[in-house]
Design an enzyme around this catalytic site. Sequence first.
Site, PDB file in Angstrom:
ATOM      1  N   LYS A 131      15.206 -22.493  14.055  1.00 17.59           N
ATOM      2  CA  LYS A 131      16.288 -21.953  13.695  1.00 17.59           C
ATOM      3  C   LYS A 131      17.820 -22.745  13.946  1.00 17.59           C
ATOM      4  CE  LYS A 131      19.674 -18.181  12.859  1.00 17.59           C
ATOM      5  NZ  LYS A 131      20.237 -17.170  13.826  1.00 17.59           N
ATOM      6  N   ASP A 150      18.612 -16.285   8.696  1.00 10.87           N
ATOM      7  CA  ASP A 150      19.335 -15.299   9.826  1.00 10.87           C
ATOM      8  C   ASP A 150      19.372 -13.728   9.056  1.00 10.87           C
ATOM      9  OD1 ASP A 150      21.219 -15.008   7.888  1.00 10.87           O
ATOM     10  OD2 ASP A 150      22.902 -15.157   9.177  1.00 10.87           O
TER      11      ASP A 150
END
Length: 244
Positions: A131, A150
């Site tokens: 990420k 997210d």
Amino acid sequence: MAQRSPSKRTDARRQRVEAVLPILKRTYPDARCSLNHASPLQLLVATILSAQCTDDRVNIVTKDLFKKYRSAEQFARVPQEELERDIQSTGFFRNKAKSIRGMAASLLEKHGGKVPRTMDELTALAGVGRKTANVVLGNAFNINEGVVVDTHVTRLSQRLGLTKHTDAVKIEHDLIPLIPREDWTIWSHLLIYHGRKVCTARNPACETCPLRPHCPSAEIFLKARAEKPAAKRSPKTASAENVT
Ligand code: SF4
């Protein structure tokens, strides 16, 4: 009832993305990374600090932090306790300080203090996962290598019926074939903006949402609201099992 084939389901999801993407772009023309940064290194540090913390809080902390530490070498050389104090208010500060110092030491050792531009090199750095690497590649280098997933992207992708998964890697895997590659980075920013302003976790504003005609969760939320008195409403998300 006849089951739809996986390819037909993918086609329907792709069409839904084609419908909602221009609406989101029109609605949030200024959508961008909310973490203040002036270099790839600063974005890398800010992204590590953003775990379990709001972007606003990270921006407050990095305002002074980036004046104090201006290079990978300075982040690598600072004593652990001092960096912990500097970033304390972002939470989980011991682990974050360890990650930042380890990441900076790896940058010095392997990349001459510069942030690399590939997923493999970034994820090989201490404290950097997929990420974080996606955030840096997409926003510091304009390289669409993946989709940042997210909490907002997770929730909205489920509500829009684009995934049934809860695991970020599996969600990213579902999203990648649906979204044009050039939009991978902006897609996350648009969903984050929409998730903060309209499709909030507890009380999505389906009544006024511009995505309502294309969203399979809208009627589920609206029906639940119509059936329950306001005081007894459950804040639960519409089940991803109910959408395709
Ligand atoms: S219609 Fe409701 S559930 Fe669907 S995206 Fe909009 S606010 Fe979220």
